[in-house]
Design a protein around this motif. Structure first.
Motif, PDB file in Angstrom:
ATOM      1  N   VAL A  75       3.309  15.070 -12.595  1.00  0.00           N
ATOM      2  CA  VAL A  75       2.758  15.248 -11.244  1.00  0.00           C
ATOM      3  C   VAL A  75       1.541  16.159 -11.324  1.00  0.00           C
ATOM      4  CG1 VAL A  75       3.161  16.284  -8.983  1.00  0.00           C
ATOM      5  CG2 VAL A  75       4.907  14.828 -10.011  1.00  0.00           C
ATOM      6  N   LEU A  76       0.417  15.668 -10.838  1.00  0.00           N
ATOM      7  CA  LEU A  76      -0.806  16.461 -10.798  1.00  0.00           C
ATOM      8  C   LEU A  76      -1.042  16.926  -9.373  1.00  0.00           C
ATOM      9  CD1 LEU A  76      -3.132  14.371 -13.156  1.00  0.00           C
ATOM     10  CD2 LEU A  76      -1.449  16.137 -13.724  1.00  0.00           C
ATOM     11  N   GLY A  77      -0.796  18.202  -9.147  1.00  0.00           N
ATOM     12  CA  GLY A  77      -0.986  18.790  -7.826  1.00  0.00           C
ATOM     13  C   GLY A  77       0.310  19.223  -7.181  1.00  0.00           C
ATOM     14  N   ALA A  78       0.313  20.445  -6.649  1.00  0.00           N
ATOM     15  CA  ALA A  78       1.456  20.972  -5.904  1.00  0.00           C
ATOM     16  C   ALA A  78       1.035  21.515  -4.548  1.00  0.00           C
ATOM     17  CB  ALA A  78       2.160  22.075  -6.709  1.00  0.00           C
ATOM     18  N   ALA A  79      -0.184  22.067  -4.456  1.00  0.00           N
ATOM     19  CA  ALA A  79      -0.681  22.595  -3.186  1.00  0.00           C
ATOM     20  C   ALA A  79      -0.851  21.466  -2.178  1.00  0.00           C
ATOM     21  CB  ALA A  79      -2.016  23.304  -3.396  1.00  0.00           C
ATOM     22  N   PHE A  80      -0.810  21.810  -0.898  1.00  0.00           N
ATOM     23  CA  PHE A  80      -0.942  20.764   0.123  1.00  0.00           C
ATOM     24  C   PHE A  80      -2.352  20.204   0.178  1.00  0.00           C
ATOM     25  CE2 PHE A  80      -2.646  24.093   2.860  1.00  0.00           C
ATOM     26  CZ  PHE A  80      -3.449  23.423   3.760  1.00  0.00           C
ATOM     27  N   LYS A  81      -3.325  20.962  -0.367  1.00  0.00           N
ATOM     28  CA  LYS A  81      -4.693  20.478  -0.483  1.00  0.00           C
ATOM     29  C   LYS A  81      -5.371  21.326  -1.543  1.00  0.00           C
ATOM     30  CE  LYS A  81      -7.353  23.243   2.801  1.00  0.00           C
ATOM     31  NZ  LYS A  81      -8.351  23.187   3.885  1.00  0.00           N
ATOM     32  N   PRO A  82      -6.555  20.907  -2.043  1.00  0.00           N
ATOM     33  CA  PRO A  82      -7.224  21.716  -3.061  1.00  0.00           C
ATOM     34  C   PRO A  82      -7.806  23.000  -2.499  1.00  0.00           C
ATOM     35  CG  PRO A  82      -8.569  19.818  -2.463  1.00  0.00           C
ATOM     36  CD  PRO A  82      -7.249  19.639  -1.772  1.00  0.00           C
ATOM     37  N   THR A 103      -6.513  25.964  -2.590  1.00  0.00           N
ATOM     38  CA  THR A 103      -5.518  26.874  -2.038  1.00  0.00           C
ATOM     39  C   THR A 103      -4.288  26.852  -2.929  1.00  0.00           C
ATOM     40  OG1 THR A 103      -4.194  27.439  -0.077  1.00  0.00           O
ATOM     41  CG2 THR A 103      -4.499  25.106  -0.544  1.00  0.00           C
ATOM     42  N   ASP A 104      -3.490  27.903  -2.849  1.00  0.00           N
ATOM     43  CA  ASP A 104      -2.189  27.893  -3.533  1.00  0.00           C
ATOM     44  C   ASP A 104      -1.051  27.755  -2.523  1.00  0.00           C
ATOM     45  OD1 ASP A 104      -2.248  30.390  -2.341  1.00  0.00           O
ATOM     46  OD2 ASP A 104      -1.707  31.505  -4.141  1.00  0.00           O
ATOM     47  N   ASP A 105      -1.373  27.319  -1.323  1.00  0.00           N
ATOM     48  CA  ASP A 105      -0.400  27.174  -0.239  1.00  0.00           C
ATOM     49  C   ASP A 105       0.431  25.907  -0.460  1.00  0.00           C
ATOM     50  OD1 ASP A 105       1.008  27.165   2.127  1.00  0.00           O
ATOM     51  OD2 ASP A 105      -0.745  27.480   3.407  1.00  0.00           O
ATOM     52  N   VAL A 106       1.732  26.072  -0.515  1.00  0.00           N
ATOM     53  CA  VAL A 106       2.620  24.911  -0.704  1.00  0.00           C
ATOM     54  C   VAL A 106       3.541  24.708   0.485  1.00  0.00           C
ATOM     55  CG1 VAL A 106       2.552  25.058  -3.219  1.00  0.00           C
ATOM     56  CG2 VAL A 106       4.339  26.293  -1.970  1.00  0.00           C
ATOM     57  N   ARG A 107       3.253  25.358   1.597  1.00  0.00           N
ATOM     58  CA  ARG A 107       4.078  25.154   2.787  1.00  0.00           C
ATOM     59  C   ARG A 107       3.957  23.707   3.250  1.00  0.00           C
ATOM     60  NH1 ARG A 107       1.740  29.642   6.682  1.00  0.00           N
ATOM     61  NH2 ARG A 107      -0.161  28.937   5.599  1.00  0.00           N
ATOM     62  N   PHE A 162      -1.184  14.715   5.490  1.00  0.00           N
ATOM     63  CA  PHE A 162      -1.440  16.140   5.670  1.00  0.00           C
ATOM     64  C   PHE A 162      -0.165  16.954   5.562  1.00  0.00           C
ATOM     65  CE2 PHE A 162      -1.031  14.335   9.981  1.00  0.00           C
ATOM     66  CZ  PHE A 162      -0.014  15.127  10.514  1.00  0.00           C
ATOM     67  N   GLY A 163      -0.353  18.229   5.269  1.00  0.00           N
ATOM     68  CA  GLY A 163       0.758  19.180   5.203  1.00  0.00           C
ATOM     69  C   GLY A 163       0.209  20.565   5.460  1.00  0.00           C
ATOM     70  N   GLY A 164       0.823  21.576   4.857  1.00  0.00           N
ATOM     71  CA  GLY A 164       0.356  22.947   5.017  1.00  0.00           C
ATOM     72  C   GLY A 164       1.058  23.681   6.141  1.00  0.00           C
ATOM     73  N   GLY A 165       0.606  24.904   6.353  1.00  0.00           N
ATOM     74  CA  GLY A 165       1.257  25.760   7.332  1.00  0.00           C
ATOM     75  C   GLY A 165       0.752  25.614   8.751  1.00  0.00           C
ATOM     76  N   CYS A 166      -0.268  24.767   8.979  1.00  0.00           N
ATOM     77  CA  CYS A 166      -0.862  24.676  10.315  1.00  0.00           C
ATOM     78  C   CYS A 166      -0.668  23.319  10.965  1.00  0.00           C
ATOM     79  CB  CYS A 166      -2.347  25.024  10.244  1.00  0.00           C
ATOM     80  SG  CYS A 166      -2.675  26.752   9.856  1.00  0.00           S
ATOM     81  N   LEU A 167      -1.276  22.264  10.410  1.00  0.00           N
ATOM     82  CA  LEU A 167      -1.267  20.978  11.102  1.00  0.00           C
ATOM     83  C   LEU A 167       0.131  20.506  11.479  1.00  0.00           C
ATOM     84  CD1 LEU A 167      -4.325  20.737  10.684  1.00  0.00           C
ATOM     85  CD2 LEU A 167      -3.958  18.367   9.970  1.00  0.00           C
ATOM     86  N   PRO A 168       1.103  20.459  10.555  1.00  0.00           N
ATOM     87  CA  PRO A 168       2.417  19.942  10.958  1.00  0.00           C
ATOM     88  C   PRO A 168       3.069  20.750  12.079  1.00  0.00           C
ATOM     89  CG  PRO A 168       2.218  19.955   8.569  1.00  0.00           C
ATOM     90  CD  PRO A 168       1.043  20.726   9.106  1.00  0.00           C
ATOM     91  N   LYS A 169       3.092  22.075  11.916  1.00  0.00           N
ATOM     92  CA  LYS A 169       3.773  22.884  12.941  1.00  0.00           C
ATOM     93  C   LYS A 169       3.002  22.881  14.259  1.00  0.00           C
ATOM     94  CE  LYS A 169       1.941  27.573  12.311  1.00  0.00           C
ATOM     95  NZ  LYS A 169       1.407  27.681  13.690  1.00  0.00           N
ATOM     96  N   ASP A 170       1.668  22.843  14.162  1.00  0.00           N
ATOM     97  CA  ASP A 170       0.878  22.884  15.390  1.00  0.00           C
ATOM     98  C   ASP A 170       1.033  21.612  16.217  1.00  0.00           C
ATOM     99  OD1 ASP A 170       0.032  25.382  14.711  1.00  0.00           O
ATOM    100  OD2 ASP A 170      -2.019  24.820  14.205  1.00  0.00           O
ATOM    101  N   ILE A 171       1.018  20.444  15.548  1.00  0.00           N
ATOM    102  CA  ILE A 171       1.160  19.233  16.352  1.00  0.00           C
ATOM    103  C   ILE A 171       2.587  19.109  16.884  1.00  0.00           C
ATOM    104  CG2 ILE A 171      -0.700  18.052  15.142  1.00  0.00           C
ATOM    105  CD1 ILE A 171       1.446  16.263  13.856  1.00  0.00           C
ATOM    106  N   ARG A 172       3.571  19.598  16.135  1.00  0.00           N
ATOM    107  CA  ARG A 172       4.946  19.540  16.642  1.00  0.00           C
ATOM    108  C   ARG A 172       5.138  20.496  17.807  1.00  0.00           C
ATOM    109  NH1 ARG A 172       7.018  19.404  10.435  1.00  0.00           N
ATOM    110  NH2 ARG A 172       6.386  17.240  10.060  1.00  0.00           N
ATOM    111  N   ALA A 173       4.503  21.668  17.721  1.00  0.00           N
ATOM    112  CA  ALA A 173       4.570  22.599  18.849  1.00  0.00           C
ATOM    113  C   ALA A 173       3.875  22.010  20.075  1.00  0.00           C
ATOM    114  CB  ALA A 173       3.935  23.936  18.463  1.00  0.00           C
TER     115      ALA A 173
END
Length: 475
Positions: A338-345, A347-351, A277-288
């Motif tokens: 490389v096929l894919g840059a977004a953290f998930k399909p 979305t265009d979110d690459v955080r 997983f990646g993105g702007g929510c899961l990583p920062k939320d579990i670390r917080a």
């Protein structure tokens, strides 16, 4: 925590229907504002960025989210949705004020940066001209609401009555509009009879179709979102840990996950082994949550989630190692598609995108990395301008020594494997999302491997006399 019965609707705020302000018009705020307008409310979105406000006022959304631009354009045209940079105008306009600003990871710490939430709440409270309700939707560490209540009490103008409650968001990128219009639950923390009645009026449409309302205290409401994210992250890291066992034992983690998913206590979602997983929510939320749990002395939760995070991050290195192995021990001057840059399909979110993290790491090792993503190429290029970006699968794959599938876009399932084989230097593919049909690709002549299946030797190969039709092993 209880599921309550409906309270009698109230007009105590002085309007036939409450008017709504949404402070912060990023991903959460823009979606929430549009959805509230769709539910029939007059809504004003407020943001400090004039360019963003101007764009939204024209129905231009600065990120990819299916259905959102159309919804915004519809309700800007209808007159129910407005955007402004003036918090004074917004507070004078509205009765219910949603706080939807970001809570990024603090610099140099796993803690959440609450400065935006605090400033937004202060701005609303100090500019109130009539009674109102301040509703936190941002994801915050437990204890934040109590502190904000103290701040509000000290600055709200004399004679103005206000409450601060918490109503966490549960949006999934790619499905945010539906998640807002038809949520699977509505959590209200710290309400009184008045604020509960008003919030039930705000959410009358989803409540009418059976969405449950869960009433609880402030700390519980603050913990619901981060706990949900932590549980989903744990499922992902669990199946990735089991994938390692499957590889060692010669088992198939995909079939195993299907079998587990039939158990109604477990379910199939979030049991896909892969890059993690990646993105702007899961990583920062579990670390917080790790950070806050440590502050509270809840060491078991902190330790568990620390391991979840470590397993997740290790998947990226695993895929990097597989690519290096496929290229004979070094990716220097090797071309990698490389096929894919977004953290998930969807979305265009690459955080904190695992895909971009792997691509950038291979680039730093000297590989010629060419990336294709259906939606995220522009956002990826702004973050990693030194990488090369393609406009199609074929362009990314041309003359490649290995192809990596790093985001599970549906488009990739329809690739003509036989045709693609004709344009690559070496027909080697690593499916790091386990989203492709392995048998189909192998039948088309590809060396195909994924994660969590019996390992397939990726003996590096080179074209003999640069012919794409005759391949010999590297000695």
């Amino acid at each position: 925590m209880t599921t309550s019965t409906p309270a009698t609707p109230s007009e105590a705020l002085g309007a036939t229907r409450p008017r709504i302000s949404v402070v912060g018009t990023g991903y959460l705020g823009a979606t929430h504002a549009a959805a509230m307008a769709e539910m029939g409310f007059d809504v004003m979105g407020v943001d400090s960025d004039p360019a963003k406000v101007a764009a939204l006022s024209e129905g231009i959304v600065p990120f990819f989210e299916p259905g959102l631009p159309e919804l915004i354009r519809t309700h800007v045209a209808s007159g129910r949705l407005h955007f402004t940079t003036d918090i004074v105008e917004a507070t004078a306009f509205a009765d219910v004020h949603f706080i939807c600003v970001g809570t990024p990871q603090a610099r140099g710490s796993n803690a959440a940066n609450l400065s935006y939430v605090e400033e937004a709440t202060r701005s609303v409270a100090r500019n109130l001209t009539h009674d109102g309700i301040i509703v936190g939707k941002s994801t915050v560490p437990v204890g934040t609401g109590a502190r904000l209540r103290s701040i509000v009490a000290g600055i709200v103008p004399a004679g103005i009555s206000t409450e601060l409650i918490w109503n966490p968001e549960f949006l999934r990128e790619g499905k945010a509009v539906d998640d807002t219009l038809t949520p699977d639950r509505i959590v209200l923390g710290g309400t009184t009879a008045l604020s509960e009645a008003v919030m039930r009026e705000v959410y009358a449409a989803p409540i009418a179709i059976g969405t449950p309302v869960i009433l609880c205290d402030l700390p519980t409401a603050e913990l619901v979102k981060v706990s949900a994210n932590a549980f989903l992250a744990t499922k992902i890291s669990f199946i990735n840990a089991i994938a390692e066992v499957c590889e060692a034992a010669g088992a198939d983690v995909g079939v195993l996950a299907d079998a587990l998913g039939h158990d109604i206590r477990i379910g199939r979602q979030f049991l896909n082994a892969g890059l993690g997983f990646g993105g702007g929510c899961l990583p920062k939320d579990i670390r917080a949550l790790i950070h806050r749990a440590g502050e509270l002395g809840a060491t078991k939760a902190a330790s568990l989630l620390q391991q979840v995070d470590e397993i997740n991050m290790s998947q990226r290195q695993l895929v990097i190692n597989m690519a290096i192995e496929a290229c004979g021990g070094s990716v220097l001057n090797r071309r990698i598609g490389v096929l894919g840059a977004a953290f998930k399909p969807l979305t265009d979110d690459v955080r904190d995108s695992p895909a971009l993290n792997v691509a950038a790491a291979l680039h730093l090792r000297g590989a010629q990395v060419v990336i294709y993503d259906p939606e995220a190429s522009s956002t990826a290029q702004r973050m990693f301008p030194t990488l090369t970006y393609a406009d199609s699968v074929e362009e990314a794959a041309t003359n490649s020594d290995v192809i990596l599938v790093l985001t599970e876009w549906e488009e990739f399932n329809s690739i003509d494997a036989a045709a693609l084989r004709e344009i690559v230097a070496l027909p080697v593919i690593i499916d790091a999302r386990n989203c492709l049909d392995a048998a189909h690709w192998r039948a088309a002549g590809w060396r195909f491997t994924g994660l969590g299946v019996a390992p397939v030797a990726l003996t590096p190969m080179i074209p003999e006399h640069n012919s794409l039709s005759r391949l010999v092993p590297v000695q």
